[in-house]
Design a protein around this motif. Structure first.
Motif, short mmCIF file in Angstrom:
data_model
loop_
_atom_site.label_atom_id
_atom_site.label_comp_id
_atom_site.label_asym_id
_atom_site.label_seq_id
_atom_site.Cartn_x
_atom_site.Cartn_y
_atom_site.Cartn_z
N THR A 58 22.99 11.98 -0.20
CA THR A 58 21.70 12.56 -0.61
C THR A 58 20.54 11.60 -0.36
O THR A 58 19.43 12.02 -0.04
N SER A 101 20.16 14.14 4.13
CA SER A 101 19.71 14.94 2.98
C SER A 101 19.16 16.32 3.36
O SER A 101 19.39 17.27 2.61
N LEU A 160 21.49 19.22 3.06
CA LEU A 160 21.87 19.67 1.73
C LEU A 160 20.84 20.59 1.10
O LEU A 160 21.06 21.09 -0.01
N VAL A 206 21.88 23.92 -0.59
CA VAL A 206 23.32 23.85 -0.88
C VAL A 206 23.52 23.69 -2.38
O VAL A 206 22.83 22.89 -3.02
N ARG A 220 24.91 22.00 -5.02
CA ARG A 220 25.54 20.67 -5.07
C ARG A 220 26.70 20.62 -6.05
O ARG A 220 27.64 19.87 -5.82
N LEU A 271 29.47 22.07 -4.04
CA LEU A 271 29.84 21.11 -3.01
C LEU A 271 30.63 19.96 -3.61
O LEU A 271 31.66 19.55 -3.07
N TRP A 308 33.41 18.64 4.80
CA TRP A 308 32.02 18.99 5.08
C TRP A 308 31.89 20.15 6.06
O TRP A 308 30.84 20.36 6.64
N LEU A 337 28.59 22.96 7.34
CA LEU A 337 27.22 22.49 7.17
C LEU A 337 26.53 22.21 8.50
O LEU A 337 25.37 21.81 8.54
#
Length: 92
Positions: free
Chosen positions: A15, A21, A24, A27, A29, A32, A52, A55
């Motif tokens: 992050t 970042s 994300l 997303v 979190r 995730l 991952w 993404l």
């Protein structure tokens, strides 16, 4: 260190990375983090882990994320064998 603790530290590093970042944004979190915890747990068991996927990361970004994971595991004083096992699992 538990898989959840590893993921919490790992996700903080990702992050904080200016290039990663933006991946994300939007997303969930929490979701995730739960997925990453399951992936790290699977990796510790020697199973493949799709940490991952989905993404749209480039190979370089994926490698950087793996490097962050290795750094967290190393800082947690995990054995070299355990770190290699986790790295192999999430690099697939």
């Amino acid at each position: 260190m538990t898989p959840a603790e590893i993921v919490r530290r790992w996700l903080r590093l990702v992050t904080a990375d200016a290039e990663l970042s933006p991946c994300l944004v939007g997303v969930d979190r929490g979701r995730l983090a739960a997925h990453l915890t399951a992936s790290v747990t699977a990796a510790f068991a020697g199973e493949p882990a799709d940490a991952w996927g989905g993404l749209g990361l480039s190979e370089e970004q994926h490698r950087r994320i793996g490097d962050y994971l290795v750094g967290v595991c190393w800082a947690a004083d995990l054995s070299a064998e355990r770190i290699a096992q986790v790295r192999r699992a999430v690099a697939r």
